[in-house]
Design a protein around this motif. Structure first.
Motif, PDB file in Angstrom:
ATOM      1  N   ALA A 155      26.695  27.019  10.742  1.00 38.48           N
ATOM      2  CA  ALA A 155      26.969  26.905   9.315  1.00 38.48           C
ATOM      3  C   ALA A 155      28.214  26.065   9.083  1.00 38.48           C
ATOM      4  O   ALA A 155      29.231  26.253   9.750  1.00 38.48           O
ATOM      5  CB  ALA A 155      27.153  28.293   8.695  1.00 38.48           C
ATOM      6  N   LEU A 156      28.127  25.116   8.148  1.00 39.29           N
ATOM      7  CA  LEU A 156      29.280  24.333   7.717  1.00 39.29           C
ATOM      8  C   LEU A 156      29.899  25.029   6.511  1.00 39.29           C
ATOM      9  O   LEU A 156      29.208  25.300   5.526  1.00 39.29           O
ATOM     10  CB  LEU A 156      28.864  22.908   7.354  1.00 39.29           C
ATOM     11  CG  LEU A 156      29.964  22.001   6.795  1.00 39.29           C
ATOM     12  CD1 LEU A 156      31.068  21.780   7.834  1.00 39.29           C
ATOM     13  CD2 LEU A 156      29.387  20.670   6.347  1.00 39.29           C
ATOM     14  N   ILE A 157      31.191  25.316   6.589  1.00 39.21           N
ATOM     15  CA  ILE A 157      31.875  26.116   5.566  1.00 39.21           C
ATOM     16  C   ILE A 157      32.922  25.281   4.853  1.00 39.21           C
ATOM     17  O   ILE A 157      33.684  24.542   5.485  1.00 39.21           O
ATOM     18  CB  ILE A 157      32.569  27.338   6.215  1.00 39.21           C
ATOM     19  CG1 ILE A 157      31.558  28.233   6.922  1.00 39.21           C
ATOM     20  CG2 ILE A 157      33.364  28.125   5.188  1.00 39.21           C
ATOM     21  CD1 ILE A 157      32.225  29.324   7.748  1.00 39.21           C
ATOM     22  N   ASP A 158      32.967  25.406   3.534  1.00 36.88           N
ATOM     23  CA  ASP A 158      34.077  24.892   2.743  1.00 36.88           C
ATOM     24  C   ASP A 158      35.035  26.055   2.527  1.00 36.88           C
ATOM     25  O   ASP A 158      34.684  27.054   1.878  1.00 36.88           O
ATOM     26  CB  ASP A 158      33.570  24.358   1.400  1.00 36.88           C
ATOM     27  CG  ASP A 158      34.683  23.665   0.606  1.00 36.88           C
ATOM     28  OD1 ASP A 158      35.871  23.873   0.938  1.00 36.88           O
ATOM     29  OD2 ASP A 158      34.361  22.941  -0.348  1.00 36.88           O
ATOM     30  N   THR A 204      42.640  30.099   4.659  1.00 42.65           N
ATOM     31  CA  THR A 204      43.111  29.767   6.005  1.00 42.65           C
ATOM     32  C   THR A 204      42.263  30.531   7.009  1.00 42.65           C
ATOM     33  O   THR A 204      42.135  31.746   6.922  1.00 42.65           O
ATOM     34  CB  THR A 204      44.587  30.138   6.187  1.00 42.65           C
ATOM     35  OG1 THR A 204      45.375  29.417   5.244  1.00 42.65           O
ATOM     36  CG2 THR A 204      45.047  29.790   7.596  1.00 42.65           C
ATOM     37  N   ALA A 205      41.674  29.820   7.948  1.00 43.04           N
ATOM     38  CA  ALA A 205      40.810  30.446   8.950  1.00 43.04           C
ATOM     39  C   ALA A 205      41.241  30.049  10.350  1.00 43.04           C
ATOM     40  O   ALA A 205      41.776  28.962  10.562  1.00 43.04           O
ATOM     41  CB  ALA A 205      39.355  30.052   8.719  1.00 43.04           C
ATOM     42  N   LEU A 206      41.001  30.949  11.302  1.00 46.70           N
ATOM     43  CA  LEU A 206      41.247  30.703  12.712  1.00 46.70           C
ATOM     44  C   LEU A 206      39.941  30.839  13.476  1.00 46.70           C
ATOM     45  O   LEU A 206      39.009  31.512  13.025  1.00 46.70           O
ATOM     46  CB  LEU A 206      42.265  31.691  13.277  1.00 46.70           C
ATOM     47  CG  LEU A 206      43.669  31.686  12.683  1.00 46.70           C
ATOM     48  CD1 LEU A 206      44.480  32.807  13.299  1.00 46.70           C
ATOM     49  CD2 LEU A 206      44.337  30.351  12.931  1.00 46.70           C
ATOM     50  N   VAL A 207      39.874  30.197  14.635  1.00 45.88           N
ATOM     51  CA  VAL A 207      38.716  30.377  15.503  1.00 45.88           C
ATOM     52  C   VAL A 207      38.607  31.857  15.870  1.00 45.88           C
ATOM     53  O   VAL A 207      39.572  32.479  16.294  1.00 45.88           O
ATOM     54  CB  VAL A 207      38.847  29.513  16.779  1.00 45.88           C
ATOM     55  CG1 VAL A 207      37.735  29.840  17.760  1.00 45.88           C
ATOM     56  CG2 VAL A 207      38.836  28.044  16.420  1.00 45.88           C
ATOM     57  N   VAL A 224      37.806  24.744  13.371  1.00 46.46           N
ATOM     58  CA  VAL A 224      38.436  24.537  12.072  1.00 46.46           C
ATOM     59  C   VAL A 224      39.012  23.129  12.037  1.00 46.46           C
ATOM     60  O   VAL A 224      39.709  22.713  12.964  1.00 46.46           O
ATOM     61  CB  VAL A 224      39.559  25.561  11.807  1.00 46.46           C
ATOM     62  CG1 VAL A 224      40.211  25.300  10.447  1.00 46.46           C
ATOM     63  CG2 VAL A 224      39.031  26.982  11.873  1.00 46.46           C
ATOM     64  N   GLN A 225      38.715  22.403  10.976  1.00 49.63           N
ATOM     65  CA  GLN A 225      39.264  21.055  10.830  1.00 49.63           C
ATOM     66  C   GLN A 225      39.473  20.770   9.351  1.00 49.63           C
ATOM     67  O   GLN A 225      38.529  20.734   8.569  1.00 49.63           O
ATOM     68  CB  GLN A 225      38.338  20.010  11.449  1.00 49.63           C
ATOM     69  CG  GLN A 225      38.945  18.605  11.447  1.00 49.63           C
ATOM     70  CD  GLN A 225      38.120  17.633  12.268  1.00 49.63           C
ATOM     71  OE1 GLN A 225      37.038  17.964  12.738  1.00 49.63           O
ATOM     72  NE2 GLN A 225      38.618  16.427  12.444  1.00 49.63           N
ATOM     73  N   GLY A 226      40.755  20.570   8.993  1.00 50.08           N
ATOM     74  CA  GLY A 226      41.065  20.325   7.597  1.00 50.08           C
ATOM     75  C   GLY A 226      40.714  21.536   6.750  1.00 50.08           C
ATOM     76  O   GLY A 226      41.012  22.666   7.089  1.00 50.08           O
ATOM     77  N   GLY A 227      40.028  21.299   5.641  1.00 51.81           N
ATOM     78  CA  GLY A 227      39.649  22.391   4.754  1.00 51.81           C
ATOM     79  C   GLY A 227      38.257  22.912   5.010  1.00 51.81           C
ATOM     80  O   GLY A 227      37.715  23.669   4.184  1.00 51.81           O
ATOM     81  N   SER A 283      47.957  29.542  15.456  1.00 46.03           N
ATOM     82  CA  SER A 283      48.586  30.609  14.695  1.00 46.03           C
ATOM     83  C   SER A 283      50.084  30.582  14.909  1.00 46.03           C
ATOM     84  O   SER A 283      50.561  30.409  16.015  1.00 46.03           O
ATOM     85  CB  SER A 283      48.019  31.973  15.132  1.00 46.03           C
ATOM     86  OG  SER A 283      48.221  32.171  16.512  1.00 46.03           O
ATOM     87  N   GLY A 284      50.851  30.725  13.826  1.00 47.50           N
ATOM     88  CA  GLY A 284      52.298  30.676  13.914  1.00 47.50           C
ATOM     89  C   GLY A 284      52.859  31.853  14.683  1.00 47.50           C
ATOM     90  O   GLY A 284      52.288  32.929  14.733  1.00 47.50           O
ATOM     91  N   GLY A 285      54.032  31.649  15.272  1.00 47.74           N
ATOM     92  CA  GLY A 285      54.734  32.735  15.915  1.00 47.74           C
ATOM     93  C   GLY A 285      54.296  33.042  17.325  1.00 47.74           C
ATOM     94  O   GLY A 285      54.776  33.996  17.920  1.00 47.74           O
ATOM     95  N   LYS A 286      53.351  32.307  17.895  1.00 47.00           N
ATOM     96  CA  LYS A 286      52.893  32.550  19.261  1.00 47.00           C
ATOM     97  C   LYS A 286      53.768  31.781  20.234  1.00 47.00           C
ATOM     98  O   LYS A 286      54.103  30.628  20.009  1.00 47.00           O
ATOM     99  CB  LYS A 286      51.423  32.139  19.423  1.00 47.00           C
ATOM    100  CG  LYS A 286      50.483  32.879  18.479  1.00 47.00           C
ATOM    101  CD  LYS A 286      50.504  34.378  18.708  1.00 47.00           C
ATOM    102  CE  LYS A 286      49.509  35.086  17.797  1.00 47.00           C
ATOM    103  NZ  LYS A 286      49.559  36.541  17.980  1.00 47.00           N
ATOM    104  N   GLY A 287      54.129  32.408  21.347  1.00 48.27           N
ATOM    105  CA  GLY A 287      55.037  31.790  22.295  1.00 48.27           C
ATOM    106  C   GLY A 287      54.444  31.672  23.677  1.00 48.27           C
ATOM    107  O   GLY A 287      53.426  32.278  24.011  1.00 48.27           O
ATOM    108  N   ALA A 288      55.090  30.870  24.502  1.00 44.56           N
ATOM    109  CA  ALA A 288      54.689  30.689  25.889  1.00 44.56           C
ATOM    110  C   ALA A 288      55.907  30.267  26.695  1.00 44.56           C
ATOM    111  O   ALA A 288      56.880  29.750  26.159  1.00 44.56           O
ATOM    112  CB  ALA A 288      53.585  29.639  26.010  1.00 44.56           C
TER     113      ALA A 288
END
Length: 284
Positions: free
Chosen positions: A30-33, A38-41, A63-66, A104-109
């Motif tokens: 499915a192609l989603i608008d 905000t979506a994550l894999v 996820v790519q763009g909107g 995703s923000g806040g993830k570290g390595a």
């Protein structure tokens, strides 16, 4: 009371207008608008028909763009249906988990990297100048963290080196190096590099970045017959960087990085380095 009812109606209309929707369905995809969402894999959505009934469950795979591409995991989905976020999350494959982590923000390595530096130094004397070249090795520990889905900060701390040599040309005289002799410089530093990186492109296992920053070098060992080593204590560099993080699974990855470092010009010398680094990292 009328004002409250009007507000609630407008709020509902606003939420409906901004809800993600299905644009197209083909072959179980499915192609989603996202309509500003905000979506994550790995995120999941219920597909809702015009009567408000849940018809299926889909899971985001890219996820790519909107927009996003999702797999229909249960039931069915059709173009024009609206989407309602599902609070749970199905188990994604390792590549999807790594992609979600990277976006995703806040993830570290953290991890370790070794590298080889190809260096070039221009040395000036009162009557002439010369160029010396050479290669050397570096080793660093690193830490990186995401400020948002595309911007991250990476810091490297460890041993940095610069080793160059060259034959002095006619008329050259610097230190104890004179025309016709071999001029050398071997410098070892405790180095700190701070980079801001931007994610250009992602796949299920690869993340490509471009960045830049500053290097701070504190001399630990210095040997040269052409430079005044008593004046070599600290150096700063301007660094441009290209990199790729190759995710092996949800916990580990291989970072590969190419840096171009420029030492500031002074009255007697200037230098540049091309550094290729690779290592091993752990997400947390």
């Amino acid at each position: 009371m009328k004002t409250l009812a009007t507000t609630l109606i407008l709020l509902c209309l606003s939420l409906t207008a901004n809800a993600a929707k299905v644009l197209k369905v083909s072959g179980g995809k499915a192609l989603i608008d996202l309509e500003g969402d905000t979506a994550l894999v790995g995120d999941q959505y219920f597909s809702i028909d015009s009567s408000g009934k849940k018809r299926g469950l889909i899971q985001v795979s890219k996820v790519q763009g909107g927009r996003a591409i999702a797999t229909v995991s249960k039931g069915s989905a059709a173009a024009g249906q609206s989407l309602q976020r599902y609070q749970g999350r199905m188990s994604a494959d390792p590549g999807q988990v790594n992609n979600a982590r990277a976006t995703s923000g806040g993830k570290g390595a953290w991890g370790i990297m070794g590298g080889m530096a190809n260096s070039s130094m221009d040395v000036k004397s009162s009557s002439s100048s010369m160029t010396m070249t050479g290669s050397s090795f570096n080793v660093n520990g690193f830490y990186q963290t995401y400020l948002d889905k595309n911007i991250s900060v990476k810091a490297l701390v460890g041993y940095e080196s610069l080793t160059v040599s060259g034959k002095a040309p006619s008329g050259f005289s610097g230190g104890t190096c004179i025309a016709g002799s071999n001029c050398t410089a071997e410098l070892g530093y405790l180095g700190l590099n701070a980079l801001i990186r931007y994610s250009l492109f992602r796949t299920s296992s690869l993340e490509f970045t471009v960045g830049g920053g500053l290097g701070f070098l504190f001399a630990m060992q210095k040997s040269s017959n052409v430079l005044d080593t008593s004046k070599i204590t600290t150096n700063q560099t301007i660094v441009g960087s290209l990199g790729v993080d190759w995710h092996l699974d949800r916990r580990t990855f291989v970072p590969i990085q190419f840096d171009y470092a420029m030492f500031p010009d002074n009255n007697t010398s200037s230098a540049t380095q091309m550094i290729l680094r690779a290592g091993y990292g752990w997400n947390f």
